[in-house]
Motif scaffolding. Structure first.
Motif, PDB file in Angstrom:
ATOM      1  N   THR A  21     -23.455  49.770  31.133  1.00  0.00           N
ATOM      2  CA  THR A  21     -24.209  49.186  30.025  1.00  0.00           C
ATOM      3  C   THR A  21     -23.427  49.287  28.726  1.00  0.00           C
ATOM      4  O   THR A  21     -23.334  48.312  27.961  1.00  0.00           O
ATOM      5  CB  THR A  21     -25.563  49.897  29.873  1.00  0.00           C
ATOM      6  N   GLN A  22     -22.835  50.449  28.472  1.00  0.00           N
ATOM      7  CA  GLN A  22     -22.090  50.635  27.233  1.00  0.00           C
ATOM      8  C   GLN A  22     -20.873  49.718  27.171  1.00  0.00           C
ATOM      9  O   GLN A  22     -20.511  49.228  26.088  1.00  0.00           O
ATOM     10  CB  GLN A  22     -21.653  52.092  27.090  1.00  0.00           C
ATOM     11  N   CYS A  23     -20.256  49.458  28.303  1.00  0.00           N
ATOM     12  CA  CYS A  23     -19.105  48.547  28.323  1.00  0.00           C
ATOM     13  C   CYS A  23     -19.525  47.126  27.968  1.00  0.00           C
ATOM     14  O   CYS A  23     -18.784  46.396  27.289  1.00  0.00           O
ATOM     15  CB  CYS A  23     -18.426  48.588  29.688  1.00  0.00           C
ATOM     16  N   LEU A  24     -20.707  46.710  28.406  1.00  0.00           N
ATOM     17  CA  LEU A  24     -21.224  45.393  28.011  1.00  0.00           C
ATOM     18  C   LEU A  24     -21.491  45.349  26.508  1.00  0.00           C
ATOM     19  O   LEU A  24     -21.193  44.347  25.841  1.00  0.00           O
ATOM     20  CB  LEU A  24     -22.505  45.070  28.775  1.00  0.00           C
ATOM     21  N   VAL A  25     -22.048  46.412  25.970  1.00  0.00           N
ATOM     22  CA  VAL A  25     -22.315  46.479  24.539  1.00  0.00           C
ATOM     23  C   VAL A  25     -21.004  46.484  23.751  1.00  0.00           C
ATOM     24  O   VAL A  25     -20.855  45.764  22.747  1.00  0.00           O
ATOM     25  CB  VAL A  25     -23.154  47.731  24.196  1.00  0.00           C
ATOM     26  N   ASP A  26     -20.036  47.272  24.211  1.00  0.00           N
ATOM     27  CA  ASP A  26     -18.739  47.335  23.531  1.00  0.00           C
ATOM     28  C   ASP A  26     -18.065  45.973  23.527  1.00  0.00           C
ATOM     29  O   ASP A  26     -17.468  45.574  22.519  1.00  0.00           O
ATOM     30  CB  ASP A  26     -17.837  48.361  24.222  1.00  0.00           C
ATOM     31  N   GLU A  27     -18.131  45.264  24.644  1.00  0.00           N
ATOM     32  CA  GLU A  27     -17.539  43.917  24.706  1.00  0.00           C
ATOM     33  C   GLU A  27     -18.224  42.987  23.727  1.00  0.00           C
ATOM     34  O   GLU A  27     -17.563  42.221  23.014  1.00  0.00           O
ATOM     35  CB  GLU A  27     -17.642  43.372  26.139  1.00  0.00           C
ATOM     36  N   ALA A  28     -19.542  43.030  23.686  1.00  0.00           N
ATOM     37  CA  ALA A  28     -20.284  42.128  22.801  1.00  0.00           C
ATOM     38  C   ALA A  28     -19.949  42.389  21.332  1.00  0.00           C
ATOM     39  O   ALA A  28     -19.794  41.446  20.536  1.00  0.00           O
ATOM     40  CB  ALA A  28     -21.782  42.277  23.033  1.00  0.00           C
ATOM     41  N   ARG A  29     -19.827  43.659  20.951  1.00  0.00           N
ATOM     42  CA  ARG A  29     -19.587  44.017  19.554  1.00  0.00           C
ATOM     43  C   ARG A  29     -18.141  43.776  19.114  1.00  0.00           C
ATOM     44  O   ARG A  29     -17.868  43.661  17.910  1.00  0.00           O
ATOM     45  CB  ARG A  29     -19.934  45.492  19.339  1.00  0.00           C
ATOM     46  N   LEU A  30     -17.215  43.746  20.048  1.00  0.00           N
ATOM     47  CA  LEU A  30     -15.797  43.587  19.708  1.00  0.00           C
ATOM     48  C   LEU A  30     -15.582  42.313  18.878  1.00  0.00           C
ATOM     49  O   LEU A  30     -16.037  41.239  19.244  1.00  0.00           O
ATOM     50  CB  LEU A  30     -14.962  43.518  20.990  1.00  0.00           C
ATOM     51  N   SER A  31     -14.849  42.453  17.795  1.00  0.00           N
ATOM     52  CA  SER A  31     -14.620  41.327  16.886  1.00  0.00           C
ATOM     53  C   SER A  31     -13.206  41.398  16.301  1.00  0.00           C
ATOM     54  O   SER A  31     -12.664  42.495  16.137  1.00  0.00           O
ATOM     55  CB  SER A  31     -15.622  41.371  15.729  1.00  0.00           C
ATOM     56  N   PRO A  32     -12.625  40.219  15.974  1.00  0.00           N
ATOM     57  CA  PRO A  32     -13.139  38.859  16.167  1.00  0.00           C
ATOM     58  C   PRO A  32     -12.699  38.285  17.526  1.00  0.00           C
ATOM     59  O   PRO A  32     -11.509  38.322  17.848  1.00  0.00           O
ATOM     60  CB  PRO A  32     -12.483  38.101  15.024  1.00  0.00           C
ATOM     61  N   LYS A  33     -13.638  37.749  18.275  1.00  0.00           N
ATOM     62  CA  LYS A  33     -13.340  37.151  19.573  1.00  0.00           C
ATOM     63  C   LYS A  33     -13.455  35.632  19.461  1.00  0.00           C
ATOM     64  O   LYS A  33     -14.462  35.128  18.975  1.00  0.00           O
ATOM     65  CB  LYS A  33     -14.292  37.658  20.667  1.00  0.00           C
ATOM     66  N   PRO A  34     -12.453  34.887  19.917  1.00  0.00           N
ATOM     67  CA  PRO A  34     -12.467  33.435  19.754  1.00  0.00           C
ATOM     68  C   PRO A  34     -13.576  32.745  20.551  1.00  0.00           C
ATOM     69  O   PRO A  34     -13.628  32.828  21.768  1.00  0.00           O
ATOM     70  CB  PRO A  34     -11.083  33.008  20.256  1.00  0.00           C
ATOM     71  N   GLY A  35     -14.483  32.082  19.826  1.00  0.00           N
ATOM     72  CA  GLY A  35     -15.533  31.303  20.460  1.00  0.00           C
ATOM     73  C   GLY A  35     -16.681  32.098  21.027  1.00  0.00           C
ATOM     74  O   GLY A  35     -17.655  31.521  21.516  1.00  0.00           O
ATOM     75  N   LEU A  36     -16.601  33.411  20.981  1.00  0.00           N
ATOM     76  CA  LEU A  36     -17.587  34.271  21.627  1.00  0.00           C
ATOM     77  C   LEU A  36     -18.518  34.941  20.609  1.00  0.00           C
ATOM     78  O   LEU A  36     -18.167  35.099  19.436  1.00  0.00           O
ATOM     79  CB  LEU A  36     -16.884  35.361  22.440  1.00  0.00           C
ATOM     80  N   VAL A  37     -19.684  35.345  21.089  1.00  0.00           N
ATOM     81  CA  VAL A  37     -20.586  36.157  20.270  1.00  0.00           C
ATOM     82  C   VAL A  37     -19.892  37.470  19.928  1.00  0.00           C
ATOM     83  O   VAL A  37     -19.292  38.114  20.794  1.00  0.00           O
ATOM     84  CB  VAL A  37     -21.892  36.449  21.036  1.00  0.00           C
ATOM     85  N   ASP A  38     -19.953  37.858  18.658  1.00  0.00           N
ATOM     86  CA  ASP A  38     -19.441  39.163  18.251  1.00  0.00           C
ATOM     87  C   ASP A  38     -20.187  39.612  17.005  1.00  0.00           C
ATOM     88  O   ASP A  38     -21.228  39.033  16.663  1.00  0.00           O
ATOM     89  CB  ASP A  38     -17.916  39.135  18.043  1.00  0.00           C
ATOM     90  N   SER A  39     -19.691  40.623  16.330  1.00  0.00           N
ATOM     91  CA  SER A  39     -20.416  41.155  15.178  1.00  0.00           C
ATOM     92  C   SER A  39     -20.414  40.191  13.991  1.00  0.00           C
ATOM     93  O   SER A  39     -21.173  40.386  13.034  1.00  0.00           O
ATOM     94  CB  SER A  39     -19.818  42.497  14.750  1.00  0.00           C
ATOM     95  N   ARG A  40     -19.587  39.131  14.051  1.00  0.00           N
ATOM     96  CA  ARG A  40     -19.554  38.143  12.976  1.00  0.00           C
ATOM     97  C   ARG A  40     -20.655  37.092  13.121  1.00  0.00           C
ATOM     98  O   ARG A  40     -21.139  36.537  12.147  1.00  0.00           O
ATOM     99  CB  ARG A  40     -18.205  37.421  12.955  1.00  0.00           C
ATOM    100  N   GLY A  41     -20.994  36.779  14.383  1.00  0.00           N
ATOM    101  CA  GLY A  41     -21.946  35.696  14.590  1.00  0.00           C
ATOM    102  C   GLY A  41     -22.001  35.253  16.046  1.00  0.00           C
ATOM    103  O   GLY A  41     -21.579  35.976  16.949  1.00  0.00           O
ATOM    104  N   SER A  42     -22.461  34.028  16.250  1.00  0.00           N
ATOM    105  CA  SER A  42     -22.758  33.523  17.590  1.00  0.00           C
ATOM    106  C   SER A  42     -21.630  32.732  18.230  1.00  0.00           C
ATOM    107  O   SER A  42     -21.790  32.219  19.337  1.00  0.00           O
ATOM    108  CB  SER A  42     -24.022  32.643  17.537  1.00  0.00           C
ATOM    109  N   GLY A  43     -20.501  32.590  17.539  1.00  0.00           N
ATOM    110  CA  GLY A  43     -19.384  31.860  18.125  1.00  0.00           C
ATOM    111  C   GLY A  43     -19.754  30.416  18.411  1.00  0.00           C
ATOM    112  O   GLY A  43     -20.382  29.739  17.580  1.00  0.00           O
ATOM    113  N   ALA A  44     -19.392  29.950  19.601  1.00  0.00           N
ATOM    114  CA  ALA A  44     -19.682  28.567  19.989  1.00  0.00           C
ATOM    115  C   ALA A  44     -21.084  28.394  20.562  1.00  0.00           C
ATOM    116  O   ALA A  44     -21.439  27.324  21.031  1.00  0.00           O
ATOM    117  CB  ALA A  44     -18.637  28.092  21.006  1.00  0.00           C
TER     118      ALA A  44
END
Length: 288
Positions: A21-44
């Motif tokens: 679960t924590q690895c999924l959360v860490d992946e989601a929070r990682l920023s900046p990711k191209p086109g992906l949801v991250d701590s900046r926003g919703s991406g594409a």
């Protein structure tokens, strides 16, 4: 003393579920990711937010726990494969309920579910190679009771004649084992921050993955843009370097313009973080 094995199973299952679960959360929070949801926003994405991704991740904790429990020190056979398939589908339903019908982590359930099960099969510990090889044995077994659903990812693999998530698992996760994990650890050795090392690992996956999420949204042009852009980031020295960050920003802009999101690569990054954590661990949940 008779209770000790059950204590080990329960403690191990809880630890694996929390870690996945924590690895999924860490992946989601990682920023900046191209086109992906991250701590900046919703991406594409127009239907995803970071809060939704985190809620989805936590909704899967019981699924990972059940997978670990059911797989503990069991051999790879059809019966276990069918059990894992059933638990994965039940987890998908829990995820969809938590997200009000938005597919947030379907691919991650497959990849991380197999890896969680594989660690449990090995008794709660193992090298990344042993875990990925065990997961591949499971992935190659048939699940006769699985519904015949033709997903967007499967459509893309057929249309473009490329391997998808199923083949990645059956081949023991080559993008994780041969690209992402080595890059993650190399970037750390070179003095990069953990954020930059993880972004570099994501780039390593994106250099060659036939990401069906990108193919579904933007076709082969989108996939080539992703792969070439990720290569440019690494060739510029990675995301810890100014030129690498410029290349990453360019790739992000390109992915947004194409409305493309490398969700398959994100799933494999979560799998990479999981294997990295397990591989560095020594069954800390087991009682003394």
């Amino acid at each position: 003393m008779k209770l000790l094995p059950q204590i080990q199973v329960e403690g191990g299952a809880e630890w694996l579920a929390r870690t996945a679960t924590q690895c999924l959360v860490d992946e989601a929070r990682l920023s900046p990711k191209p086109g992906l949801v991250d701590s900046r926003g919703s991406g594409a994405h127009h239907d995803l937010t970071l809060a939704l991704m985190e809620r989805s991740a936590h909704s899967l904790t019981p699924t990972f726990h059940a997978l670990a429990q059911q797989s503990w020190q069991r051999p790879a056979d059809v019966a276990l494969r069918q059990t894992i398939g059933r638990l994965g589908r039940e987890g998908e339903q829990q995820m969809m309920a938590a997200t009000q019908g938005v597919n947030t982590h379907r691919g991650a359930i497959w990849a991380l579910g197999l890896l969680v099960s594989a660690v449990a099969m090995l008794g709660g510990a193992g090298t990344a190679k042993a875990i990925s090889t065990t997961a591949a044995k499971l992935a190659m077994l048939p699940d006769a009771v699985a519904p015949k659903v033709f997903s967007k990812g499967l459509r893309a693999t057929h249309r473009y004649r490329v391997p998808g998530a199923r083949e990645e698992a059956q081949q023991a996760f080559p993008h994780v084992m041969q690209r992402a994990l080595p890059q993650l650890r190399l970037s750390r050795l070179n003095g990069s921050s953990e954020t930059h090392a993880r972004l570099d690992a994501l780039m390593a996956i994106m250099t060659s993955l036939s990401d069906t999420c990108v193919l579904s949204r933007s076709g082969m042009h989108g996939l080539e843009t992703m792969q070439n852009g990720a290569r440019a980031v690494l060739l510029a020295g990675g995301t810890a370097q100014p030129e690498g960050r410029k290349a990453l920003a360019k790739l992000d802009a390109q992915m947004l313009a194409l409305n493309a999101s490398p969700g398959g690569a994100a799933d494999l990054l979560a799998a990479t973080l999981f294997l990295d954590r397990i591989d560095a661990s020594s069954a800390p949940y087991l009682p003394n």
